[in-house]
Scaffold this motif. Structure first.
Motif, PDB file in Angstrom:
ATOM      1  N   ARG A 404      23.266  41.395  18.381  1.00  0.00           N
ATOM      2  CA  ARG A 404      23.173  40.020  17.841  1.00  0.00           C
ATOM      3  C   ARG A 404      24.178  38.978  17.558  1.00  0.00           C
ATOM      4  NH1 ARG A 404      17.984  38.485  14.358  1.00  0.00           N
ATOM      5  NH2 ARG A 404      16.951  39.003  16.310  1.00  0.00           N
ATOM      6  N   PRO A 405      24.442  38.179  18.619  1.00  0.00           N
ATOM      7  CA  PRO A 405      25.828  37.326  18.197  1.00  0.00           C
ATOM      8  C   PRO A 405      25.162  36.457  16.828  1.00  0.00           C
ATOM      9  CG  PRO A 405      25.194  37.174  20.475  1.00  0.00           C
ATOM     10  CD  PRO A 405      23.954  37.820  19.795  1.00  0.00           C
ATOM     11  N   ALA A 406      26.156  35.694  16.219  1.00  0.00           N
ATOM     12  CA  ALA A 406      26.166  34.756  15.190  1.00  0.00           C
ATOM     13  C   ALA A 406      27.095  33.937  15.272  1.00  0.00           C
ATOM     14  CB  ALA A 406      26.132  35.645  13.972  1.00  0.00           C
ATOM     15  N   ALA A 407      26.848  32.708  14.684  1.00  0.00           N
ATOM     16  CA  ALA A 407      27.904  31.725  14.496  1.00  0.00           C
ATOM     17  C   ALA A 407      28.120  31.396  12.951  1.00  0.00           C
ATOM     18  CB  ALA A 407      27.504  30.341  15.061  1.00  0.00           C
ATOM     19  N   GLU A 408      29.335  32.126  12.529  1.00  0.00           N
ATOM     20  CA  GLU A 408      29.585  31.791  11.084  1.00  0.00           C
ATOM     21  C   GLU A 408      30.389  30.521  10.768  1.00  0.00           C
ATOM     22  OE1 GLU A 408      29.164  33.804   8.592  1.00  0.00           O
ATOM     23  OE2 GLU A 408      28.537  35.904   9.393  1.00  0.00           O
ATOM     24  N   LEU A 409      29.668  29.723  10.181  1.00  0.00           N
ATOM     25  CA  LEU A 409      30.222  28.423  10.352  1.00  0.00           C
ATOM     26  C   LEU A 409      30.474  27.676   8.696  1.00  0.00           C
ATOM     27  CD1 LEU A 409      27.536  26.457  12.353  1.00  0.00           C
ATOM     28  CD2 LEU A 409      29.872  27.493  13.120  1.00  0.00           C
ATOM     29  N   GLN A 435      21.742  30.838  29.887  1.00  0.00           N
ATOM     30  CA  GLN A 435      21.673  30.927  28.295  1.00  0.00           C
ATOM     31  C   GLN A 435      21.807  32.564  27.992  1.00  0.00           C
ATOM     32  OE1 GLN A 435      19.445  28.057  26.144  1.00  0.00           O
ATOM     33  NE2 GLN A 435      18.135  29.895  25.702  1.00  0.00           N
ATOM     34  N   LEU A 436      22.454  32.750  27.231  1.00  0.00           N
ATOM     35  CA  LEU A 436      22.290  34.466  26.796  1.00  0.00           C
ATOM     36  C   LEU A 436      21.557  34.459  25.652  1.00  0.00           C
ATOM     37  CD1 LEU A 436      26.212  35.197  27.133  1.00  0.00           C
ATOM     38  CD2 LEU A 436      24.370  35.989  28.540  1.00  0.00           C
ATOM     39  N   ALA A 437      21.784  33.567  24.447  1.00  0.00           N
ATOM     40  CA  ALA A 437      21.024  33.658  23.059  1.00  0.00           C
ATOM     41  C   ALA A 437      20.892  32.229  22.538  1.00  0.00           C
ATOM     42  CB  ALA A 437      21.477  34.666  22.398  1.00  0.00           C
ATOM     43  N   VAL A 438      20.075  32.141  21.747  1.00  0.00           N
ATOM     44  CA  VAL A 438      20.184  30.770  20.993  1.00  0.00           C
ATOM     45  C   VAL A 438      19.272  31.045  19.581  1.00  0.00           C
ATOM     46  CG1 VAL A 438      17.674  29.924  21.639  1.00  0.00           C
ATOM     47  CG2 VAL A 438      19.272  28.357  21.070  1.00  0.00           C
ATOM     48  N   GLY A 439      19.995  30.568  18.515  1.00  0.00           N
ATOM     49  CA  GLY A 439      19.455  30.656  17.268  1.00  0.00           C
ATOM     50  C   GLY A 439      19.277  29.392  16.361  1.00  0.00           C
ATOM     51  N   VAL A 440      18.353  29.405  15.407  1.00  0.00           N
ATOM     52  CA  VAL A 440      18.351  28.054  14.607  1.00  0.00           C
ATOM     53  C   VAL A 440      17.870  28.539  13.341  1.00  0.00           C
ATOM     54  CG1 VAL A 440      15.986  27.880  15.405  1.00  0.00           C
ATOM     55  CG2 VAL A 440      16.985  25.818  14.399  1.00  0.00           C
ATOM     56  N   THR A 441      18.767  27.819  12.441  1.00  0.00           N
ATOM     57  CA  THR A 441      18.249  28.127  10.914  1.00  0.00           C
ATOM     58  C   THR A 441      17.992  26.796  10.083  1.00  0.00           C
ATOM     59  OG1 THR A 441      19.095  29.537   8.920  1.00  0.00           O
ATOM     60  CG2 THR A 441      20.813  28.150   9.997  1.00  0.00           C
ATOM     61  N   ARG A 442      17.491  26.661   9.025  1.00  0.00           N
ATOM     62  CA  ARG A 442      17.035  25.526   8.340  1.00  0.00           C
ATOM     63  C   ARG A 442      17.529  25.656   6.776  1.00  0.00           C
ATOM     64  NH1 ARG A 442      11.476  23.329   6.321  1.00  0.00           N
ATOM     65  NH2 ARG A 442      12.131  21.109   5.759  1.00  0.00           N
ATOM     66  N   GLY A 443      17.924  24.780   6.121  1.00  0.00           N
ATOM     67  CA  GLY A 443      17.971  24.801   4.739  1.00  0.00           C
ATOM     68  C   GLY A 443      19.362  24.301   3.974  1.00  0.00           C
ATOM     69  N   VAL A 453      24.318  31.306  11.583  1.00  0.00           N
ATOM     70  CA  VAL A 453      23.194  31.064  12.592  1.00  0.00           C
ATOM     71  C   VAL A 453      23.039  32.205  13.488  1.00  0.00           C
ATOM     72  CG1 VAL A 453      22.032  29.646  14.367  1.00  0.00           C
ATOM     73  CG2 VAL A 453      23.665  28.677  12.565  1.00  0.00           C
ATOM     74  N   GLU A 454      21.933  33.211  13.177  1.00  0.00           N
ATOM     75  CA  GLU A 454      21.845  34.246  14.191  1.00  0.00           C
ATOM     76  C   GLU A 454      21.259  34.056  15.329  1.00  0.00           C
ATOM     77  OE1 GLU A 454      20.111  37.505  12.005  1.00  0.00           O
ATOM     78  OE2 GLU A 454      22.007  37.887  10.849  1.00  0.00           O
ATOM     79  N   LEU A 455      21.811  34.259  16.368  1.00  0.00           N
ATOM     80  CA  LEU A 455      21.336  33.967  17.728  1.00  0.00           C
ATOM     81  C   LEU A 455      20.383  35.384  18.084  1.00  0.00           C
ATOM     82  CD1 LEU A 455      24.118  32.523  17.598  1.00  0.00           C
ATOM     83  CD2 LEU A 455      23.844  32.332  19.926  1.00  0.00           C
ATOM     84  N   GLY A 456      19.694  35.306  19.277  1.00  0.00           N
ATOM     85  CA  GLY A 456      18.813  36.367  19.621  1.00  0.00           C
ATOM     86  C   GLY A 456      19.586  37.579  20.132  1.00  0.00           C
ATOM     87  N   ASP A 457      18.967  38.609  20.323  1.00  0.00           N
ATOM     88  CA  ASP A 457      19.550  39.902  20.694  1.00  0.00           C
ATOM     89  C   ASP A 457      19.958  39.805  21.957  1.00  0.00           C
ATOM     90  OD1 ASP A 457      19.106  41.815  18.180  1.00  0.00           O
ATOM     91  OD2 ASP A 457      17.632  40.705  18.200  1.00  0.00           O
TER      92      ASP A 457
END
Length: 532
Positions: A404-409, A435-443, A453-457
């Motif tokens: 699972r890729p992730a964007a650490e921001l 598109q390889l993977a997409v992720g969305v987080t809130r808050g 933001v964790e993307l899909g596997d």
């Protein structure tokens, strides 16, 4: 309980008997058909409960029956021929338990029962296994619950898929085929309607259960309840299925250390056929064309015979490669950070910002013109100004991503409530972005915040010469409901406001799950992973 025998079906292996019009009493009448091998004898039973009409599963059930199984196919409560009120996800545990005990008591059943199904029917199978004893559970692309299908695990509401499903199947005895697509064609701004809770009025269809969907809460202690099971499990998922995460979670959570649990992930969408939904996508590899039915039958026979090796095992297709990974845990890849400031990372290449250097790390997220979700896998849209876009140089050698890729921001917003979206794509030599993977987080609130933001596997081999593209945005519409960025609930909000966003590239990175020197299995060895 009445029933009528429709006759013997022709088949390659053996004739079958179809008995239709049965009724299982579960506080209401559950319409049930039984498809079993012809003649006397007792057989293990597969219980398949569906909201999509038991008649659609007749050919599938015949296939199982020709291989020696008695298949119980049932319309869930309130759908098609079953009596009662249709309340999605509400009655499946109790009705499933009653149906299993009914099947076990029939003269054609040898006492062994398998809970089986795909999508919503997989939810039925899971709830049945939690509610009563079954001898095995076989679940495909599971849609595991009301809240779990309504929102991402981060809480962000899934809009387009739920509007489509509820319009087609919600609050009706059969279905409304084509209604949603026709309404969307007539009214392209349909999903922009506010508030989201009033969308059924814009759709022109009564959906009294629509508010219940969004008020639902995740199933309490689901992981602990699954861990208490000792039933063998086969979880089948698609690398392009929106519910892929749940196929993996079931495999990771189900049973104790000695429980035989198996996972099979192929390059499939929710229909378990193919990821190819548009021209120009990756061609299917011969190694990924498997006879899924044969694997499922072999696993089921091994599970019922007690021949499965205890513990977890998985087979995962490597996209763009000729083979499958054999694993006992997920993810198998090592996390490697790739900075967003243009410095080369441990992989030997850089992920550099595009566009004007003065504005490369800043954008305005405007819900009136939201960053779009991609329909299919290939992104054919032009570059957008409402995102930060980073792109690597061409890869000097192949790289396998597994996990699972992730964007650490380190990220800034001037809005009190925000969504953060990360989309990872592979850009080929011809310039197309898959598109390889997409992720969305809130808050995250206003000001500077740490955001993950964790993307899909993913499980994919990137060829030498390919490039990676990462986009950071504030919306992902219409796949997900727009965050109004006012602090109001996205489902009840009627006002929207733009928000200024910024990324600190020196403290942000794309984290990639890199698998070094993977050994791939050919498809003829999948049987030893799944059914041994």
């Amino acid at each position: 309980m009445s029933g009528r025998t429709l006759g013997h079906g022709p088949g390659r292996d053996a004739p079958v008997t179809v008995t239709a019009g049965l009724e299982v009493p579960a506080g209401t009448r559950l319409a049930t058909d039984v498809i079993r091998p012809d003649g006397p004898g007792r057989h293990p039973a597969l219980v398949l409960r569906t909201p999509y009409s038991k008649a659609r599963h007749l050919a599938e059930a015949r296939g199982w029956a020709r291989r020696g199984f008695a298949v119980v196919v049932q319309d869930v409560r309130g759908r098609y021929e079953s009596a009662g009120a249709w309340e999605p996800y509400r009655h499946e545990a109790g009705d499933g338990a009653v149906t299993v005990e009914w099947a076990r008591a029939q003269p054609w059943c040898d006492g062994r029962v398998v809970a089986y199904g795909a999508s919503y029917a997989a939810h039925c199978a899971i709830q049945t296994a939690l509610a009563t004893r079954v001898d095995a559970a076989l679940v495909l692309v599971p849609a595991v619950g009301l809240a779990e299908t309504a929102r991402e695990t981060t809480g962000v509401p899934r809009l387009a898929s739920r509007a489509g499903w509820w319009t087609t199947y919600g609050d009706c005895r059969t279905e409304r085929p084509g209604w949603y697509e026709a309404r969307l064609a007539d009214d392209p701004a349909l999903l922009r309607h506010l508030p989201v809770l009033d969308l059924p009025a814009r759709l022109g269809v009564p959906l009294p259960s629509w508010p219940r969907l969004w008020a639902a809460r995740p199933q309490p202690d689901l992981a602990a309840r699954l861990a208490a099971l000792h039933t063998p499990l086969l979880s089948v998922g698609g690398l392009y299925d929106p519910f892929l995460d749940w196929s993996i979670r079931l495999w990771r959570w189900w049973g104790g250390p000695g429980t035989p649990v198996r996972l099979l992930l192929g390059p499939w969408t929710h229909d378990l056929v193919s990821s190819q939904r548009g021209a120009g996508e990756r061609p299917r590899r011969p190694a990924h064309r498997v006879r899924l039915a044969d694997l499922m039958v072999a696993w089921t026979r091994a599970a019922l015979a007690g021949r499965l090796t205890p513990g977890p095992s998985a087979a995962v297709a490597v996209e763009a490669a000729d083979g499958w990974l054999r694993l006992t845990s997920w993810p198998p890849g090592e996390e490697v950070p790739l900075p967003l400031d243009g410095r080369p990372g441990d992989l030997g290449f850089a992920l550099a910002p595009g566009g004007d250097p003065e504005t490369a790390h800043a954008f305005v997220a405007d819900p009136e013109d939201p960053f779009p979700s991609v329909e299919g896998l290939v992104d054919v849209g032009p570059p957008r100004a409402d995102c930060c876009r980073y792109e690597s140089e061409a890869l000097g050698e192949p790289v396998v991503l597994a996990g699972r890729p992730a964007a650490e921001l380190r990220a800034y917003s001037d809005a009190p409530d925000n969504d953060w979206v990360a989309r990872l794509s592979e850009v080929g030599r011809d310039g197309r972005a898959i598109q390889l993977a997409v992720g969305v987080t809130r808050g995250s609130g206003a000001g500077w915040r740490r955001v993950r933001v964790e993307l899909g596997d993913v499980c994919v081999r990137l060829a030498a010469g390919a490039r990676l593209r990462l986009e950071i945005a504030g919306h992902h519409f219409p796949a997900h409901a727009r965050n109004p960025q006012t602090g109001a609930d996205p489902l009840t909000a009627t006002e929207l406001r733009p928000a200024r966003r910024r990324i600190d590239p020196e403290r942000s990175a794309l984290v990639l799950p890199v698998l070094a020197e993977p050994r791939c299995l050919p498809p003829d060895r999948l049987l030893e992973v799944i059914a041994q």
